[in-house]
Motif scaffolding. Structure first.
Motif, PDB file in Angstrom:
ATOM      1  N   ALA A   1      56.178  36.905   9.281  1.00 50.78           N
ATOM      2  CA  ALA A   1      55.256  37.673  10.119  1.00 50.78           C
ATOM      3  C   ALA A   1      53.815  37.218   9.895  1.00 50.78           C
ATOM      4  CB  ALA A   1      55.399  39.168   9.818  1.00 50.78           C
ATOM      5  N   PHE A   2      53.461  36.965   8.636  1.00 46.75           N
ATOM      6  CA  PHE A   2      52.117  36.474   8.354  1.00 46.75           C
ATOM      7  C   PHE A   2      51.878  35.126   9.032  1.00 46.75           C
ATOM      8  CE2 PHE A   2      49.434  33.709   5.711  1.00 46.75           C
ATOM      9  CZ  PHE A   2      48.233  34.388   5.807  1.00 46.75           C
ATOM     10  N   ALA A   3      52.862  34.229   8.966  1.00 39.93           N
ATOM     11  CA  ALA A   3      52.707  32.912   9.575  1.00 39.93           C
ATOM     12  C   ALA A   3      52.500  33.019  11.081  1.00 39.93           C
ATOM     13  CB  ALA A   3      53.938  32.048   9.275  1.00 39.93           C
ATOM     14  N   VAL A   4      53.231  33.916  11.724  1.00 41.55           N
ATOM     15  CA  VAL A   4      53.092  34.090  13.171  1.00 41.55           C
ATOM     16  C   VAL A   4      51.723  34.660  13.518  1.00 41.55           C
ATOM     17  CG1 VAL A   4      53.941  35.399  15.153  1.00 41.55           C
ATOM     18  CG2 VAL A   4      55.560  34.272  13.626  1.00 41.55           C
ATOM     19  N   LEU A   5      51.288  35.683  12.788  1.00 40.66           N
ATOM     20  CA  LEU A   5      49.968  36.267  13.069  1.00 40.66           C
ATOM     21  C   LEU A   5      48.861  35.279  12.786  1.00 40.66           C
ATOM     22  CD1 LEU A   5      49.119  39.152  14.073  1.00 40.66           C
ATOM     23  CD2 LEU A   5      51.529  38.899  13.455  1.00 40.66           C
ATOM     24  N   LEU A   6      49.009  34.493  11.731  1.00 40.31           N
ATOM     25  CA  LEU A   6      48.007  33.480  11.425  1.00 40.31           C
ATOM     26  C   LEU A   6      47.900  32.475  12.567  1.00 40.31           C
ATOM     27  CD1 LEU A   6      46.059  32.219   9.328  1.00 40.31           C
ATOM     28  CD2 LEU A   6      48.018  30.915   8.459  1.00 40.31           C
ATOM     29  N   ARG A   7      49.033  32.011  13.057  1.00 39.41           N
ATOM     30  CA  ARG A   7      49.022  31.055  14.170  1.00 39.41           C
ATOM     31  C   ARG A   7      48.390  31.671  15.406  1.00 39.41           C
ATOM     32  NH1 ARG A   7      53.391  27.674  15.214  1.00 39.41           N
ATOM     33  NH2 ARG A   7      53.976  27.944  13.030  1.00 39.41           N
ATOM     34  N   ALA A   8      48.677  32.933  15.659  1.00 32.59           N
ATOM     35  CA  ALA A   8      48.134  33.587  16.843  1.00 32.59           C
ATOM     36  C   ALA A   8      46.617  33.747  16.742  1.00 32.59           C
ATOM     37  CB  ALA A   8      48.791  34.950  17.035  1.00 32.59           C
ATOM     38  N   VAL A   9      46.120  34.129  15.563  1.00 34.38           N
ATOM     39  CA  VAL A   9      44.672  34.310  15.400  1.00 34.38           C
ATOM     40  C   VAL A   9      43.954  32.971  15.537  1.00 34.38           C
ATOM     41  CG1 VAL A   9      42.871  34.931  13.737  1.00 34.38           C
ATOM     42  CG2 VAL A   9      44.846  36.419  14.056  1.00 34.38           C
TER      43      VAL A   9
ATOM     44  N   LYS B   1      54.246  24.027   9.725  1.00 33.73           N
ATOM     45  CA  LYS B   1      54.593  24.683  10.974  1.00 33.73           C
ATOM     46  C   LYS B   1      56.054  25.108  10.900  1.00 33.73           C
ATOM     47  CE  LYS B   1      54.047  24.220  15.976  1.00 33.73           C
ATOM     48  NZ  LYS B   1      53.606  23.344  17.080  1.00 33.73           N
ATOM     49  N   THR B   2      56.283  26.420  10.838  1.00 35.16           N
ATOM     50  CA  THR B   2      57.626  26.931  10.579  1.00 35.16           C
ATOM     51  C   THR B   2      58.487  27.026  11.824  1.00 35.16           C
ATOM     52  OG1 THR B   2      56.718  29.173  10.752  1.00 35.16           O
ATOM     53  CG2 THR B   2      56.894  28.227   8.553  1.00 35.16           C
ATOM     54  N   PHE B   3      57.883  27.015  13.009  1.00 38.37           N
ATOM     55  CA  PHE B   3      58.662  27.029  14.242  1.00 38.37           C
ATOM     56  C   PHE B   3      57.796  26.485  15.361  1.00 38.37           C
ATOM     57  CE2 PHE B   3      56.335  30.948  14.202  1.00 38.37           C
ATOM     58  CZ  PHE B   3      55.961  31.156  15.523  1.00 38.37           C
ATOM     59  N   ALA B   4      58.431  26.042  16.428  1.00 42.48           N
ATOM     60  CA  ALA B   4      57.725  25.461  17.571  1.00 42.48           C
ATOM     61  C   ALA B   4      57.643  26.501  18.675  1.00 42.48           C
ATOM     62  CB  ALA B   4      58.444  24.204  18.058  1.00 42.48           C
ATOM     63  N   GLU B   5      56.510  27.206  18.738  1.00 43.92           N
ATOM     64  CA  GLU B   5      56.395  28.269  19.740  1.00 43.92           C
ATOM     65  C   GLU B   5      56.415  27.729  21.168  1.00 43.92           C
ATOM     66  OE1 GLU B   5      52.086  27.502  18.374  1.00 43.92           O
ATOM     67  OE2 GLU B   5      54.071  27.635  17.474  1.00 43.92           O
ATOM     68  N   ASP B   6      55.976  26.464  21.338  1.00 44.52           N
ATOM     69  CA  ASP B   6      55.950  25.891  22.680  1.00 44.52           C
ATOM     70  C   ASP B   6      57.345  25.728  23.255  1.00 44.52           C
ATOM     71  OD1 ASP B   6      53.301  25.787  22.230  1.00 44.52           O
ATOM     72  OD2 ASP B   6      53.122  23.602  22.171  1.00 44.52           O
ATOM     73  N   ASP B   7      58.351  25.613  22.392  1.00 43.60           N
ATOM     74  CA  ASP B   7      59.715  25.379  22.854  1.00 43.60           C
ATOM     75  C   ASP B   7      60.565  26.642  22.884  1.00 43.60           C
ATOM     76  OD1 ASP B   7      59.065  22.685  22.964  1.00 43.60           O
ATOM     77  OD2 ASP B   7      59.737  22.329  20.893  1.00 43.60           O
TER      78      ASP B   7
END
Length: 309
Positions: free
Chosen positions: A159-167, A209-215
């Motif tokens: 969850a932290f990784a996702v929020l960090l990427r979003a910010v 990068k733990t996941f590819a949000e673009d895909d």
């Protein structure tokens, strides 16, 4: 990394709260002031005066909220998939988007649990009703609720990784959304632009990068999958309105809104070589940054509780 120390949250809701009074359940009401903005009654809540902590909100009511979140809001296995060879808990039958959503909700729950355990009422006051005499960390509760469950710890990091990427992706949009002419925000905005946003970007660049949000939503059924994620985010907001504790509702609403904004920033933005930056309202900018701060601080608490054990 305290990425939102001074930002203030504007919350629509109950006006005229008296900070000197407790509600009938003995839980402290929010310290707030009412105001009128654009013809609508609002409550201005300073989060520094209303920290996320133990409130005494527990029992059947609190359990019902979390049961609704985990058993109805999160994605569940279909009955036809229950017997498939899908790992220890069957989650692999779910799509990648569904698994990520469930992990984010679990990580948010872990974060909230750690904040409660870190600022816990260790001893009740003997002279004042519903007041706490001694506050401090409750390591036993932290271990029971989070540290003894490796999946909950992993989901907190996710969850932290996702929020960090979003910010990071929404960094400039956050700057634009905060009113530059508002004196109450000027100090926070300057700190955000000169120190916090550059720090967040440097930190994010050093993380894998733990996941590819673009895909993630690039399949032929991407639109349906994204619509379902949005529907569940809206359902989460409805659940938060049922919370029977003002302070719990404040922090729960803020963080679930922050999670919803993060998902929109990452997955709804146009997919192109140079995607257009996301557009955020002030409320969206504030809840997004504050939610990252909550998750960041909970990771700090996680380390502290491990050292106590």
């Amino acid at each position: 990394m305290h990425v939102a120390r001074l930002l203030r949250l504007r919350v629509r809701g109950t006006a005229g709260m008296d900070p000197r009074k407790d509600d009938r359940r003995g839980r402290r009401r929010l310290r707030a002031t009412s105001t009128t903005l654009e013809g609508e009654e609002e409550v201005i809540v300073d989060l520094r005066a209303n920290p996320e902590r133990y409130t005494g909100y527990a029992g059947t009511s609190a359990a019902r909220v979390w049961n609704e979140i985990h058993n109805r809001n999160c994605f569940q296995l279909e009955a036809s998939d229950a017997g498939k060879d899908s790992g220890s808990n069957g989650t692999c039958v779910l799509s990648a988007a569904q698994r990520i959503y469930n992990r984010l909700v679990s990580g948010l729950h872990s974060s909230i649990s750690l904040h409660i355990a870190h600022d816990y009422c260790l001893q009740r006051s003997t002279t004042a009703i519903a007041e706490c005499a001694t506050w401090g960390p409750n390591a036993t509760l932290a271990h029971e609720q989070v540290l003894q469950h490796p999946d909950r710890v992993e989901n907190l990091y996710a969850a932290f990784a996702v929020l960090l990427r979003a910010v990071v992706r929404a960094g400039d949009a956050v700057t634009v959304a905060v009113p530059h002419e508002d004196v109450a925000f000027q100090e926070s905005l300057r700190e955000w632009e000169e120190a916090l946003l550059p720090e967040v970007r440097r930190f994010a660049s050093s993380c894998p990068k733990t996941f590819a949000e673009d895909d993630l939503f690039a399949s032929p059924v991407a639109d349906d999958a994204w619509a379902e994620i949005q529907r569940r985010s809206e359902h989460m907001a409805e659940i938060m309105r049922c919370v029977g504790c003002d302070r719990c509702k404040l922090w729960g609403t803020m963080q679930t809104q922050g999670l919803a904004v993060a998902l929109r920033v990452l997955f709804e933005s146009p997919r192109a070589d140079s995607p257009a930056p996301p557009q955020l309202t002030r409320q969206e900018a504030v809840v997004l940054v504050h939610t990252l701060e909550r998750l960041s601080t909970s990771l700090q608490y996680l380390r502290e509780f491990r050292e106590m054990h």
